[in-house]
Structure formats: structure tokens, C-alpha cells
Motif scaffolding. Sequence first.
Motif, PDB file in Angstrom:
ATOM      1  N   VAL A 150       0.859  -1.181   0.000  1.00  0.00           N
ATOM      2  CA  VAL A 150       0.000   0.000   0.000  1.00  0.00           C
ATOM      3  C   VAL A 150       0.896   1.231   0.000  1.00  0.00           C
ATOM      4  O   VAL A 150       1.793   1.342   0.838  1.00  0.00           O
ATOM      5  N   ILE A 151       0.677   2.128  -0.953  1.00  0.00           N
ATOM      6  CA  ILE A 151       1.395   3.403  -0.968  1.00  0.00           C
ATOM      7  C   ILE A 151       0.539   4.428  -0.241  1.00  0.00           C
ATOM      8  O   ILE A 151      -0.565   4.765  -0.686  1.00  0.00           O
ATOM      9  N   TYR A 188      -4.396   1.675   6.668  1.00  0.00           N
ATOM     10  CA  TYR A 188      -3.749   0.781   7.628  1.00  0.00           C
ATOM     11  C   TYR A 188      -4.511  -0.530   7.747  1.00  0.00           C
ATOM     12  O   TYR A 188      -3.914  -1.616   7.766  1.00  0.00           O
ATOM     13  N   ASN A 189      -5.834  -0.431   7.815  1.00  0.00           N
ATOM     14  CA  ASN A 189      -6.660  -1.630   7.933  1.00  0.00           C
ATOM     15  C   ASN A 189      -6.514  -2.539   6.714  1.00  0.00           C
ATOM     16  O   ASN A 189      -6.495  -3.764   6.825  1.00  0.00           O
ATOM     17  N   ILE A 190      -6.407  -1.913   5.532  1.00  0.00           N
ATOM     18  CA  ILE A 190      -6.230  -2.697   4.308  1.00  0.00           C
ATOM     19  C   ILE A 190      -4.881  -3.414   4.322  1.00  0.00           C
ATOM     20  O   ILE A 190      -4.790  -4.606   4.034  1.00  0.00           O
ATOM     21  N   ALA A 191      -3.823  -2.682   4.650  1.00  0.00           N
ATOM     22  CA  ALA A 191      -2.488  -3.281   4.676  1.00  0.00           C
ATOM     23  C   ALA A 191      -2.418  -4.421   5.684  1.00  0.00           C
ATOM     24  O   ALA A 191      -1.824  -5.476   5.415  1.00  0.00           O
ATOM     25  N   GLN A 192      -3.045  -4.225   6.837  1.00  0.00           N
ATOM     26  CA  GLN A 192      -3.022  -5.260   7.872  1.00  0.00           C
ATOM     27  C   GLN A 192      -3.822  -6.483   7.437  1.00  0.00           C
ATOM     28  O   GLN A 192      -3.376  -7.630   7.611  1.00  0.00           O
ATOM     29  N   ALA A 193      -5.010  -6.253   6.847  1.00  0.00           N
ATOM     30  CA  ALA A 193      -5.843  -7.371   6.421  1.00  0.00           C
ATOM     31  C   ALA A 193      -5.209  -8.154   5.278  1.00  0.00           C
ATOM     32  O   ALA A 193      -5.356  -9.380   5.199  1.00  0.00           O
ATOM     33  N   ALA A 194      -4.494  -7.446   4.400  1.00  0.00           N
ATOM     34  CA  ALA A 194      -3.860  -8.096   3.253  1.00  0.00           C
ATOM     35  C   ALA A 194      -2.465  -8.616   3.577  1.00  0.00           C
ATOM     36  O   ALA A 194      -1.848  -9.294   2.747  1.00  0.00           O
ATOM     37  N   ALA A 195      -1.966  -8.302   4.775  1.00  0.00           N
ATOM     38  CA  ALA A 195      -0.623  -8.709   5.195  1.00  0.00           C
ATOM     39  C   ALA A 195       0.440  -8.193   4.231  1.00  0.00           C
ATOM     40  O   ALA A 195       1.320  -8.944   3.781  1.00  0.00           O
ATOM     41  N   VAL A 196       0.341  -6.900   3.914  1.00  0.00           N
ATOM     42  CA  VAL A 196       1.320  -6.265   3.027  1.00  0.00           C
ATOM     43  C   VAL A 196       1.889  -5.034   3.723  1.00  0.00           C
ATOM     44  O   VAL A 196       1.246  -4.457   4.609  1.00  0.00           O
ATOM     45  N   PRO A 197       3.084  -4.609   3.330  1.00  0.00           N
ATOM     46  CA  PRO A 197       3.678  -3.430   3.956  1.00  0.00           C
ATOM     47  C   PRO A 197       3.083  -2.120   3.444  1.00  0.00           C
ATOM     48  O   PRO A 197       2.417  -2.086   2.407  1.00  0.00           O
ATOM     49  N   ILE A 198       3.340  -1.071   4.192  1.00  0.00           N
ATOM     50  CA  ILE A 198       2.935   0.282   3.826  1.00  0.00           C
ATOM     51  C   ILE A 198       4.186   1.043   3.388  1.00  0.00           C
ATOM     52  O   ILE A 198       5.198   1.069   4.113  1.00  0.00           O
ATOM     53  N   VAL A 199       4.120   1.647   2.199  1.00  0.00           N
ATOM     54  CA  VAL A 199       5.222   2.474   1.705  1.00  0.00           C
ATOM     55  C   VAL A 199       4.771   3.936   1.738  1.00  0.00           C
ATOM     56  O   VAL A 199       3.863   4.313   0.997  1.00  0.00           O
ATOM     57  N   PRO A 200       5.361   4.765   2.598  1.00  0.00           N
ATOM     58  CA  PRO A 200       4.956   6.174   2.631  1.00  0.00           C
ATOM     59  C   PRO A 200       5.471   6.918   1.401  1.00  0.00           C
ATOM     60  O   PRO A 200       6.540   6.610   0.875  1.00  0.00           O
ATOM     61  N   ALA A 201       4.679   7.894   0.950  1.00  0.00           N
ATOM     62  CA  ALA A 201       5.070   8.685  -0.219  1.00  0.00           C
ATOM     63  C   ALA A 201       4.607  10.119  -0.019  1.00  0.00           C
ATOM     64  O   ALA A 201       3.459  10.364   0.360  1.00  0.00           O
ATOM     65  N   TYR A 202       5.507  11.056  -0.244  1.00  0.00           N
ATOM     66  CA  TYR A 202       5.143  12.463  -0.077  1.00  0.00           C
ATOM     67  C   TYR A 202       5.416  13.220  -1.367  1.00  0.00           C
ATOM     68  O   TYR A 202       6.216  12.807  -2.217  1.00  0.00           O
ATOM     69  N   ALA A 203       4.696  14.341  -1.521  1.00  0.00           N
ATOM     70  CA  ALA A 203       4.908  15.225  -2.667  1.00  0.00           C
ATOM     71  C   ALA A 203       5.247  16.613  -2.149  1.00  0.00           C
ATOM     72  O   ALA A 203       4.527  17.156  -1.307  1.00  0.00           O
ATOM     73  N   ASP A 204       6.344  17.154  -2.646  1.00  0.00           N
ATOM     74  CA  ASP A 204       6.748  18.522  -2.309  1.00  0.00           C
ATOM     75  C   ASP A 204       6.435  19.393  -3.519  1.00  0.00           C
ATOM     76  O   ASP A 204       7.149  19.366  -4.526  1.00  0.00           O
TER      77      ASP A 204
END
Length: 209
Positions: free
Chosen positions: A43-44, A137-153
Motif C-alpha cells: 500500500v502506498i 492501515y486496515n487494508i495493509a493489515q488485512a492483506a498482510a502487506v507493507p505500507i510504503v509512505p510517499a510524499y509530494a513537495d
Amino acid sequence: MPQNETRRPTLLSRIVRRIIIWIYHFKGWKVESSLPKDLKKYVIAGAPHTSNWDFVFFAGATHEEDVQPNFMGKHTLFQGMMRNFMFDMGGIPIDRTKKTNAVDQVAAEFEARDELALVIACEGTRSSDGKWKSGFYNIAQAAAVPIVPAYADNDKMVIGFGEPLIPTGNYGEDLLRLAQWFRSKLPDYDRFKVLEAQAKAIIEGKNDI
């Protein structure tokens, strides 16, 4: 497109994708830090969400990273003439009339696919004060996948991706780690200060979302 479909992408989707990539490069956007290359499903978690242009710039950045981004959409958008276009653009239909909730529907989609990079604007709306919804967060936890943070400047016209975070089940602590990463990129940005305060309030038991 759906996992069991094999067809050439629609002409409209190919044109729109080329336009998005052209705009991304014409505006001068760049990727500052790359997506992890070894991940196939994640999940991004993107922020901030301040403009309709966010999708264009994130789509351009993921193209530069050779990743097909996916997004959630109301299932009625995947009907009729728009069906193939929406799938080609990376859409995942969510039917809120079903007994299974959105989290379970997306988790099932992760299970069915070999690769899936789901982009979520965690603030929800452009008018957000910076607080995040917990759906990502709930999706990532339910799917057992990591979260990748992404920001835009928007000032520097750069997009950056962080190290994957595996949900621990402690939402407050994990949200604080994410907030601190975002603040390290834009320390004085008010929305990220709000996000950090939200995470600390959850940890202290003053907020449960």
C-alpha cells in the motif's frame, strides 16, 4: 485490468496515460527517493492530498519507477463504456452494497494478484487539516502487506518514497513512525504536524481513529 483478462488496453487509456506522463515531465517533477524494488504487493500511503493534480504527479512518478499504480473506485464507475478504461488505469471496483466491507474486498484483490501497488490518499479529502483516515492501515493489515509512505513537495516538484513499514497492529505507534518520516521531509508543513499530533493522541488514548 482484472486478473483473468488478457486484452490490449483501450485506446483512451493509452492516450490518457501518455498525457499524464507528458504533463509530469513538462512540469519538471522528479522522483527523489525510489520505490523498493523487491516488493510486489504493498500500500502506498500518499500525502498531502491538496489538488486534483496529485493523481497525475503520482501516476507519473510510479511510471518513472516502472510500477502500475492501482486505486479504489466506486463499482458503478466500472460499468458500460467506462469499464475497460477504469481497469486499464488501475482501478479496483469497490461495491459498498455487498456484505463484505471495502477492506475485505481489497484484501481479496491482493490475494488474487501477483503484483499490486495500491495508492491511497490517506487524508481522504483535499480539505483535510492533516488527520489521516485509518482505511489504508486496515487494508495493509488485512492483506498482510507493507505500507510504503510517499510524499509530494509541490515547491520543489519532487515525490519521494520511504522504507516499507510492516503493520504491527499498534496503529498509534505505527502512525507516529509514518508521521515522523513525513515530518523529516517537510518539517514545517502544518498538515504533517497535525498528523504527528493525531498519532500521539491515539497512543495516549485521547483519539481512536
